[in-house]
Design an enzyme around this catalytic site. Structure first.
Site, short mmCIF file in Angstrom:
data_model
loop_
_atom_site.label_atom_id
_atom_site.label_comp_id
_atom_site.label_asym_id
_atom_site.label_seq_id
_atom_site.Cartn_x
_atom_site.Cartn_y
_atom_site.Cartn_z
N LYS A 73 51.52 52.72 22.76
CA LYS A 73 51.46 52.68 24.13
C LYS A 73 50.60 54.09 24.51
CE LYS A 73 55.56 52.96 25.26
NZ LYS A 73 56.51 53.28 24.45
N ARG A 89 57.40 64.10 15.18
CA ARG A 89 58.03 64.73 16.15
C ARG A 89 59.96 64.91 15.85
NH1 ARG A 89 55.71 60.84 21.27
NH2 ARG A 89 58.18 59.98 21.45
N ARG A 118 54.18 58.74 11.29
CA ARG A 118 53.52 59.44 12.92
C ARG A 118 53.35 60.60 12.99
NH1 ARG A 118 54.79 57.90 18.98
NH2 ARG A 118 57.23 58.54 18.15
N ARG A 166 66.27 55.08 19.29
CA ARG A 166 65.24 54.77 20.68
C ARG A 166 65.09 52.94 21.07
NH1 ARG A 166 61.11 58.06 17.99
NH2 ARG A 166 59.55 57.10 19.87
N ARG A 188 60.49 52.50 32.77
CA ARG A 188 62.22 52.28 30.93
C ARG A 188 63.53 51.71 31.91
NH1 ARG A 188 59.28 56.51 27.65
NH2 ARG A 188 60.18 55.69 26.04
P1 AP5 Z 1 51.81 55.43 19.51
O1 AP5 Z 1 51.00 55.15 20.34
O2 AP5 Z 1 52.51 56.72 19.41
O3 AP5 Z 1 53.28 54.40 20.03
P2 AP5 Z 1 54.05 54.65 21.00
O4 AP5 Z 1 54.36 52.90 21.60
O5 AP5 Z 1 53.52 55.66 22.38
O6 AP5 Z 1 55.76 55.53 21.46
P3 AP5 Z 1 56.48 56.78 21.70
O7 AP5 Z 1 56.99 56.82 19.91
O8 AP5 Z 1 55.68 57.89 22.22
O9 AP5 Z 1 57.02 55.27 23.01
P4 AP5 Z 1 58.43 56.16 22.52
O10 AP5 Z 1 58.51 55.05 24.36
O11 AP5 Z 1 59.47 55.86 22.20
O12 AP5 Z 1 58.37 57.69 23.08
P5 AP5 Z 1 57.72 58.85 24.25
O13 AP5 Z 1 57.10 59.68 24.27
O14 AP5 Z 1 57.19 57.39 25.57
O15 AP5 Z 1 52.24 54.61 17.97
C1 AP5 Z 1 53.09 55.41 17.64
C2 AP5 Z 1 52.19 55.44 15.87
O16 AP5 Z 1 51.68 54.10 15.14
C3 AP5 Z 1 51.09 55.88 15.54
O17 AP5 Z 1 51.84 57.15 14.24
C4 AP5 Z 1 50.14 55.16 15.80
O18 AP5 Z 1 48.72 56.30 15.21
C5 AP5 Z 1 50.69 54.14 14.91
N1 AP5 Z 1 49.47 52.71 15.34
C6 AP5 Z 1 49.30 53.27 16.61
N2 AP5 Z 1 48.70 51.63 16.93
C7 AP5 Z 1 48.72 51.09 15.95
C8 AP5 Z 1 48.13 49.38 15.47
N3 AP5 Z 1 47.71 49.24 15.98
N4 AP5 Z 1 48.34 49.61 13.65
C9 AP5 Z 1 48.99 50.82 12.88
N5 AP5 Z 1 49.61 51.79 13.19
C10 AP5 Z 1 49.02 52.17 14.66
O19 AP5 Z 1 59.26 58.98 25.42
C11 AP5 Z 1 60.00 60.24 24.38
C12 AP5 Z 1 61.29 60.11 24.78
O20 AP5 Z 1 61.17 60.97 26.37
C13 AP5 Z 1 62.53 59.23 25.28
O21 AP5 Z 1 63.02 58.47 24.19
C14 AP5 Z 1 63.36 59.67 26.29
O22 AP5 Z 1 64.48 60.50 25.78
C15 AP5 Z 1 62.40 60.71 27.40
N6 AP5 Z 1 61.07 59.38 28.12
C16 AP5 Z 1 59.83 59.86 28.29
N7 AP5 Z 1 60.01 59.02 29.70
C17 AP5 Z 1 61.12 58.36 29.49
C18 AP5 Z 1 61.85 57.01 30.68
N8 AP5 Z 1 60.90 56.76 31.05
N9 AP5 Z 1 62.62 57.63 31.14
C19 AP5 Z 1 63.62 57.87 30.16
N10 AP5 Z 1 63.40 58.47 29.55
C20 AP5 Z 1 62.26 59.02 29.16
MG MG Z 2 53.80 57.63 23.12
#
Ligand code: AP5
Ligand code: MG
Length: 218
Positions: free
Chosen positions: A15, A164, A129, A175, A90
């Site tokens: 994402k 991270r 990552r 997660r 979410r």
């Molecule tokens: P990346 O682009 O980083 O993936 P992502 O979908 O953004 O993954 P996240 O881990 O950021 O999602 P998340 O939802 O767990 O975390 P968030 O920060 O939102 O890609 C991942 C990896 O794959 C990278 O190394 C990238 O280079 C690689 N990659 C990408 N595309 C690729 C491809 N095509 N092929 C190969 N490799 C590839 O949330 C973190 C925490 O914050 C949550 O757990 C929660 O505690 C809190 N939080 C955030 N938002 C909320 C909410 N709305 N409600 C409640 N809690 C929340």
């Molecule tokens: Mg992300």
């Protein structure tokens, strides 16, 4: 045309990676609640301290916390031409709150795109990552490395790349569980409203980006 795009997907689906590309292409900001919460932690704010343990344990932070963050961010002048939502909403409660925000400000309807990636590929991606806490640049040790010559510094701002704190195996499993139980039901929520589309999130990053753009212009 005002684009309000929500990239939906499991943790590690890409994402953030795709939201950054879309943001550059469309000239509208990426709104990542995860990035905002990590920034709050880095600042050592009261909010950051309150959510740190939940995030590290792989659990969602309370709905009211993220809803308030998003409400404030969407009110900013630089978010009026459109926005790319990454990681919000979410839960059903967050989705309902977003609907209310959109209705009260007359925004164009949300375009929801689900980025679909199997959990085993997600585990592999998150284990490799690397992330820059200054510019939120996201890399992968083998699949998406920083440009040659810039290792180990960040592509964008030359700061050191980090793992991270929620990319430990136990936190990744939590997660994925939180996603299945609390976030996946949103697919039905948006399907019923006729705004859900999907792209396959495996394969080269640029091919997924092309599929996303095709989805948006269809
Ligand atoms: P990346 O682009 O980083 O993936 P992502 O979908 O953004 O993954 P996240 O881990 O950021 O999602 P998340 O939802 O767990 O975390 P968030 O920060 O939102 O890609 C991942 C990896 O794959 C990278 O190394 C990238 O280079 C690689 N990659 C990408 N595309 C690729 C491809 N095509 N092929 C190969 N490799 C590839 O949330 C973190 C925490 O914050 C949550 O757990 C929660 O505690 C809190 N939080 C955030 N938002 C909320 C909410 N709305 N409600 C409640 N809690 C929340
Ligand atoms: Mg992300």
């Amino acid at each position: 045309m005002q684009h309000n795009i929500y990239l939906f997907g499991a943790p590690g689906a890409g994402k953030g990676t795709q939201a950054q590309l879309l943001s550059e292409k469309l000239g509208i900001p990426q709104l990542s609640t995860g990035d905002m919460l990590r920034a709050a932690r880095k600042e050592g704010s009261e909010l950051g301290n309150r959510v740190a343990a939940l995030m590290d344990a792989g659990q969602l932070v309370p709905d009211e916390v993220v809803i308030e963050l998003v409400k404030q961010r969407l009110a900013r002048p630089d978010h009026q031409a459109g926005v790319i939502l990454d990681g919000f909403p979410r839960t059903i409660k967050q989705a309902e709150a977003l609907d209310t925000m959109f209705a009260s400000t007359g925004r164009a309807p949300l375009q929801v795109i689900s980025v679909e990636v199997p959990f085993d590929e997600i585990r592999r991606r998150l284990a490799g990552r690397r992330w820059c806490s200054r510019c939120n640049g996201t890399f992968h040790v083998t699949d998406n490395p920083p440009r040659p010559g810039h290792v180990p510094g960040c592509d964008v701002s030359s700061c050191p790349l980090e793992v991270r704190t929620d990319d430990r195996p136990e936190a990744i499993e939590k997660r994925l569980q939180a996603y299945s139980q609390q976030t996946a039901p949103l697919m039905d929520y948006y399907r019923q409203r006729g705004v859900l589309r999907a792209v396959q999130g495996t394969g080269p990053i640029q091919e997924i980006f092309a599929a996303l753009q095709a989805c948006l212009s269809a």
